[in-house]
Design a protein around this motif. Structure first.
Motif, PDB file in Angstrom:
ATOM      1  N   THR A 138       0.830  -1.203   0.000  1.00 40.86           N
ATOM      2  CA  THR A 138       0.000   0.000   0.000  1.00 40.86           C
ATOM      3  C   THR A 138       0.866   1.254   0.000  1.00 40.86           C
ATOM      4  O   THR A 138       1.867   1.322   0.707  1.00 40.86           O
ATOM      5  N   VAL A 159      -0.311  -6.891  -6.003  1.00 42.78           N
ATOM      6  CA  VAL A 159      -0.282  -5.434  -6.005  1.00 42.78           C
ATOM      7  C   VAL A 159      -1.366  -4.893  -5.077  1.00 42.78           C
ATOM      8  O   VAL A 159      -2.538  -5.221  -5.225  1.00 42.78           O
ATOM      9  N   THR A 160      -0.958  -4.072  -4.116  1.00 41.11           N
ATOM     10  CA  THR A 160      -1.901  -3.317  -3.299  1.00 41.11           C
ATOM     11  C   THR A 160      -1.698  -1.824  -3.547  1.00 41.11           C
ATOM     12  O   THR A 160      -2.627  -1.035  -3.441  1.00 41.11           O
ATOM     13  N   LEU A 182      -4.422  -8.375  -8.213  1.00 37.40           N
ATOM     14  CA  LEU A 182      -4.565  -6.943  -8.005  1.00 37.40           C
ATOM     15  C   LEU A 182      -5.531  -6.758  -6.842  1.00 37.40           C
ATOM     16  O   LEU A 182      -6.730  -6.951  -6.975  1.00 37.40           O
ATOM     17  N   SER A 186      -5.532  -1.256  -5.274  1.00 39.43           N
ATOM     18  CA  SER A 186      -4.412  -1.255  -6.217  1.00 39.43           C
ATOM     19  C   SER A 186      -4.738  -0.457  -7.474  1.00 39.43           C
ATOM     20  O   SER A 186      -5.900  -0.261  -7.839  1.00 39.43           O
TER      21      SER A 186
END
Length: 217
Positions: A138, A159-160, A182, A186
């Motif tokens: 994040t 993916v964040t 994802l 994201s």
């Protein structure tokens, strides 16, 4: 050998061999010169952080990332991966670029697990190979800067934060990942010239920037 049960601060000085065997983490407290750095040769999942301080390897230097995590950078300082003469990275280990300011990801011979964290853009210095997992946390952004990320084996792209895709399409930049996730929050940003948007992914946030046309097949 920093092997305490609580987090520790490593004295910035000159070492022949510096070892970290501490799962709570050991962090450099000053600039350091060393010949050999070994992480987790006794205690699994040990954590070493350079704390934003520079490591200067001596002639014949060796990095043994045996088990655990090697963190680079601090809230205000973006350190780069030191130029060790020999790099030994074991299975189930992670290199984390953790600075809160812009940072460069080294083109090592190969990463096992690579984590991108910190509220900043991390740009590749060259094409990289990952045998484990690539995680973008994040608030973090990974910018390939024209290079490629190749996953080999059973691995995951997670993916964040934000993932930039500046090649012709997503798979030209992030190829061969067995699983691509994802997560909530994201963003994938197609920020190159003419690009084709990968329609095999389920996007959370999709962004286009840069020049020319983005096409959907």
């Amino acid at each position: 050998n920093y092997n305490g049960a609580a987090s520790q601060t490593i004295k910035g000085t000159t070492y022949v061999t510096l070892k970290v065997n501490n799962t709570a983490g050991a962090t450099l407290g000053g600039a350091t010169t060393l010949t050999t750095l070994t992480i987790g040769d006794v205690t699994l999942n040990s954590v070493f952080s350079d704390g934003g301080f520079t490591i200067t390897p001596q002639a014949g230097s060796v990095l043994n990332l045996t088990s655990g995590t090697y963190k680079l950078g601090s809230a205000g300082t973006a350190t780069t991966f030191p130029l060790y003469d020999t790099i030994n990275i074991g299975a189930l280990t992670t290199v984390e670029y953790a600075s809160a300011v812009a940072q460069t990801v080294s083109a090592l011979p190969s990463y096992v697990n690579l984590t991108i964290s910190g509220a900043s853009i991390k740009s590749l210095a060259g094409s990289i190979a990952i045998t484990g997992n690539l995680t973008i946390a994040t608030t973090a952004t990974l910018n390939p800067a024209g290079f490629t990320v190749t996953g080999t084996g059973a691995n995951t792209l997670s993916v964040t934060g934000t993932l930039q895709a500046d090649q012709v399409n997503f798979n030209d930049t992030y190829i061969s990942f067995e699983t691509r996730t994802l997560n909530a929050g994201s963003t994938v940003n197609y920020n190159g010239a003419a690009q084709t948007i990968d329609n095999t992914l389920s996007y959370v946030n999709l962004k286009t920037s840069g020049s020319d046309t983005k096409s959907i097949t």
